[in-house]
Design a protein around this motif. Structure first.
Motif, mmCIF file in Angstrom:
data_model
loop_
_atom_site.group_PDB
_atom_site.id
_atom_site.type_symbol
_atom_site.label_atom_id
_atom_site.label_comp_id
_atom_site.label_asym_id
_atom_site.label_seq_id
_atom_site.Cartn_x
_atom_site.Cartn_y
_atom_site.Cartn_z
ATOM 1 N N GLY A 81 0.817 -1.218 0.000
ATOM 2 C CA GLY A 81 0.000 0.000 0.000
ATOM 3 C C GLY A 81 0.848 1.264 0.000
ATOM 4 O O GLY A 81 0.517 2.252 -0.665
ATOM 5 N N MET A 82 1.959 1.239 0.731
ATOM 6 C CA MET A 82 2.846 2.418 0.740
ATOM 7 C C MET A 82 3.390 2.694 -0.664
ATOM 8 O O MET A 82 3.526 3.845 -1.087
ATOM 9 N N ILE A 83 3.727 1.614 -1.364
ATOM 10 C CA ILE A 83 4.240 1.776 -2.732
ATOM 11 C C ILE A 83 3.118 2.276 -3.646
ATOM 12 O O ILE A 83 3.329 3.143 -4.499
ATOM 13 N N VAL B 29 9.989 4.873 -3.511
ATOM 14 C CA VAL B 29 9.416 3.523 -3.399
ATOM 15 C C VAL B 29 10.408 2.511 -2.817
ATOM 16 O O VAL B 29 10.018 1.415 -2.418
ATOM 17 N N GLY B 30 11.679 2.891 -2.748
ATOM 18 C CA GLY B 30 12.679 2.014 -2.134
ATOM 19 C C GLY B 30 12.551 1.985 -0.612
ATOM 20 O O GLY B 30 13.071 1.084 0.046
ATOM 21 N N TYR B 31 11.859 2.984 -0.063
ATOM 22 C CA TYR B 31 11.677 3.031 1.391
ATOM 23 C C TYR B 31 10.769 1.895 1.880
ATOM 24 O O TYR B 31 11.173 1.105 2.744
ATOM 25 N N CYS C 214 -1.976 -3.080 -7.465
ATOM 26 C CA CYS C 214 -1.965 -1.642 -7.128
ATOM 27 C C CYS C 214 -1.580 -0.798 -8.338
ATOM 28 O O CYS C 214 -2.179 0.250 -8.591
ATOM 29 N N TYR C 215 -0.574 -1.243 -9.089
ATOM 30 C CA TYR C 215 -0.193 -0.503 -10.303
ATOM 31 C C TYR C 215 -1.362 -0.473 -11.280
ATOM 32 O O TYR C 215 -1.647 0.549 -11.902
ATOM 33 N N LEU C 216 -2.052 -1.625 -11.419
ATOM 34 C CA LEU C 216 -3.182 -1.688 -12.352
ATOM 35 C C LEU C 216 -4.269 -0.691 -11.940
ATOM 36 O O LEU C 216 -4.808 0.028 -12.774
ATOM 37 N N GLU D 130 -3.895 8.411 1.009
ATOM 38 C CA GLU D 130 -3.338 8.137 2.341
ATOM 39 C C GLU D 130 -3.180 6.641 2.474
ATOM 40 O O GLU D 130 -3.979 5.896 1.926
ATOM 41 N N VAL D 131 -2.193 6.207 3.234
ATOM 42 C CA VAL D 131 -2.099 4.785 3.508
ATOM 43 C C VAL D 131 -1.926 4.623 5.004
ATOM 44 O O VAL D 131 -1.174 5.356 5.636
ATOM 45 N N GLU D 132 -2.713 3.718 5.556
ATOM 46 C CA GLU D 132 -2.696 3.599 7.005
ATOM 47 C C GLU D 132 -2.757 2.138 7.446
ATOM 48 O O GLU D 132 -3.417 1.309 6.813
#
Ligand code: M6R
Length: 369
Positions: free
Chosen positions: A64-66, A231-233, A168-170, A80-82
């Motif tokens: 979700g973060m990505i 996105v590496g995080y 998610c990308y889709l 937002e992502v939680e």
């Protein structure tokens, strides 16, 4: 059952090219446009969405973060992502124009289920990204996009994570396509690049022997740190989570830019630090910053394990160990950069004598809050 592998986890890591391909199957039309009819939320409703909120736990939360980076970039909608377990307790602001995306491999995670119930009570539409047909989370959602990873048996999530990223990308690209953004051309290009992901994952899997060797050599390390940017995080967080779960080691992921705000004090002689390096093309500012971070930690004695794109020579002088990944667009890099971290954790845990499929204290699906 394990198809000749010692552990389900190894089998599931190896199945990733197929899992990714199956999740893409039938979703990219011959004209290169996405068709997500199965989602069953009318385009009219998707055009009216003014905010996206993602809820998930553990590895699915990292997906979700990505997704947040991808969604905000390609749709220009705030996202937002939680953590699902935190979500409803802060009385989040939701309405009919909010699209909530609940990500879950099992479809039975209680924290995620309670978060989506709360979202629906507030009138938000909920889209589930799920790997298990007919499970509770998709049944209680307005719509579902299934990942086709096949059954995931090992407690540590691997192939489900990669397919969650694909889903998610889709969704991000589809929203961009439906809503029409200034990134129209880029969206068409990325859809083509995404179609090539199974081949790239296969390529990475073919180069993992040095990673296994490195993992075995670190079996007596007391801690491992993971750093990434953009996105590496989340990829760094995922690498650390895998190592905690499987090797029972102290492992932490940090945003590389945060180092100087505290974590750099942890660096000592020979501490292994894994750094996920963004592509030098595209967002080169990010790349240059992380190269300085690698220099900073190396000057303080860290043993640097650098994951960088093929052809990126700038990092070579500062890498004690260099792990190469194929050239990918910045936002898609997690599909390839996560794989060495899975292999690393699995091998290190095995070298320490742990049973990787059934780590202590953990269950595959967490059905209590
Ligand atoms: O089934 P879910 O995707 O909802 O599960 C969420 C987490 O419990 C799960 O990702 C967990 O963190 C994994 N063991 C990570 O490897």
């Amino acid at each position: 059952e394990k198809g000749g592998y010692d552990y389900f986890m190894l089998k599931e890591i190896a199945e990733q090219p197929k899992a990714v391909a199956d999740t893409l199957l039938g979703r990219i039309g011959t004209d290169g446009r996405l068709t997500l009819d199965e989602v069953r939320i009318e385009d009219r409703v998707l055009r009216a969405v003014d905010k996206i909120v993602i809820v998930a736990c553990g590895t699915a939360f990292h997906a979700g973060m990505i997704a947040k980076y991808a969604i905000e970039h390609w749709t220009r909608l705030p996202c937002e992502v939680e953590l699902a377990s935190e979500f409803r307790y802060r009385d989040p602001i939701l309405d009919q124009q909010t699209l909530v995306i609940a990500i879950s491999q099992s479809g039975e995670t209680m924290d995620t289920l309670m978060a989506l119930r709360h979202a629906r009570e507030q009138g938000a539409k909920v889209l589930a990204i799920c790997n298990t047909n007919g499970s509770t989370i998709p049944r209680e959602s307005d719509a579902v996009l299934y990942t086709h990873a096949g059954p995931e048996v090992a407690v540590a999530s691997t192939k489900a994570f990669l397919t969650q990223l694909v889903a998610c990308y889709l969704v991000a690209l589809y929203l961009g396509q439906v809503r029409g953004t200034k990134w129209g051309d880029e969206i068409n290009t990325v859809i083509r690049q995404l179609a090539d992901a199974p081949r790239q994952v296969e390529e990475v899997l073919g180069t993992m022997e040095p990673v296994r060797e490195l993992a075995r050599s670190l079996s007596s390390a007391s801690a491992v740190l993971f750093l990434g940017r953009h996105v590496g995080y989340p990829v760094a967080l995922e690498g650390a989570l895998k190592l905690k779960e499987l090797a029972y080691m102290h492992a932490e992921g940090f945003a590389a830019g945060e180092l100087k705000h505290g974590p750099i004090a942890l660096i000592e002689q020979d501490l292994p630090v894994v750094v996920v390096v963004p592509s030098p093309r595209g967002r080169s500012v990010l790349h240059d910053k992380i190269v300085s971070n690698i220099q900073e930690i190396r000057a303080r004695g860290a043993r640097t394990i650098v994951i960088a794109e093929e052809g990126d020579e700038t990092v070579a002088p500062y890498a004690d160990h260099l792990i190469r990944i194929p050239v990918t667009p910045t936002l898609l890099q997690p599909l390839v950069s996560t794989v060495p971290l899975q292999v690393f954790a699995c091998e290190l845990a095995t070298a320490r004598g742990h049973e990787v499929d059934q780590p202590r204290n953990l269950a595959k699906s967490v059905t209590v809050e």
